[in-house]
Design a protein around this motif. Structure first.
Motif, PDB file in Angstrom:
ATOM      1  N   CYS A   3       7.620  50.200 -63.432  1.00  0.00           N
ATOM      2  CA  CYS A   3       7.113  51.531 -63.788  1.00  0.00           C
ATOM      3  C   CYS A   3       8.292  52.460 -64.035  1.00  0.00           C
ATOM      4  O   CYS A   3       9.153  52.605 -63.167  1.00  0.00           O
ATOM      5  CB  CYS A   3       6.235  52.078 -62.671  1.00  0.00           C
ATOM      6  N   ALA A   5       8.315  55.625 -64.086  1.00  0.00           N
ATOM      7  CA  ALA A   5       8.215  56.838 -63.283  1.00  0.00           C
ATOM      8  C   ALA A   5       8.657  56.626 -61.839  1.00  0.00           C
ATOM      9  O   ALA A   5       9.438  57.400 -61.302  1.00  0.00           O
ATOM     10  CB  ALA A   5       6.786  57.377 -63.326  1.00  0.00           C
ATOM     11  N   CYS A   6       8.150  55.565 -61.201  1.00  0.00           N
ATOM     12  CA  CYS A   6       8.421  55.383 -59.764  1.00  0.00           C
ATOM     13  C   CYS A   6       9.130  54.074 -59.443  1.00  0.00           C
ATOM     14  O   CYS A   6       9.377  53.775 -58.286  1.00  0.00           O
ATOM     15  CB  CYS A   6       7.116  55.496 -58.973  1.00  0.00           C
TER      16      CYS A   6
END
Ligand SMILES: [Zn+2]
Length: 83
Positions: A3, A5-6
């Motif tokens: 991911c 984002a994270c």
């Protein structure tokens, strides 16, 4: 896959109607031997109505923000068509 984002490597499956708009694209005139029979074609980044962004393939001429819908998902490839 990670991911962006994270940085998690855990993913969930999600249902979508398979409709969206072209975020970006590139036209492929010269490909590897494997995809030569498809040229010219477009690699397209689609923002789905579900909020997800996916990369796929489309045969027709397209522009940024064109409405597209998912035709098939085979061999890990999303194939779209203009609406
Ligand atoms: Zn995440």
């Amino acid at each position: 896959m990670v991911c962006p984002a994270c940085k998690s490597t855990e993913f969930n499956q999600q249902q979508t109607k398979g409709i969206g708009k072209v975020y970006s694209f590139t036209k492929i005139h010269i490909s590897s031997e494997e995809f030569k029979h498809l040229t010219p074609y477009y690699i397209v980044v689609v923002d789905l109505d579900s909020g997800d962004r996916v990369t796929g393939r489309i045969k027709e001429e397209i522009l940024i923000n064109d409405a597209v819908e998912l035709l098939s998902y085979e061999e890990d490839v999303y194939t779209f068509s203009r609406v």
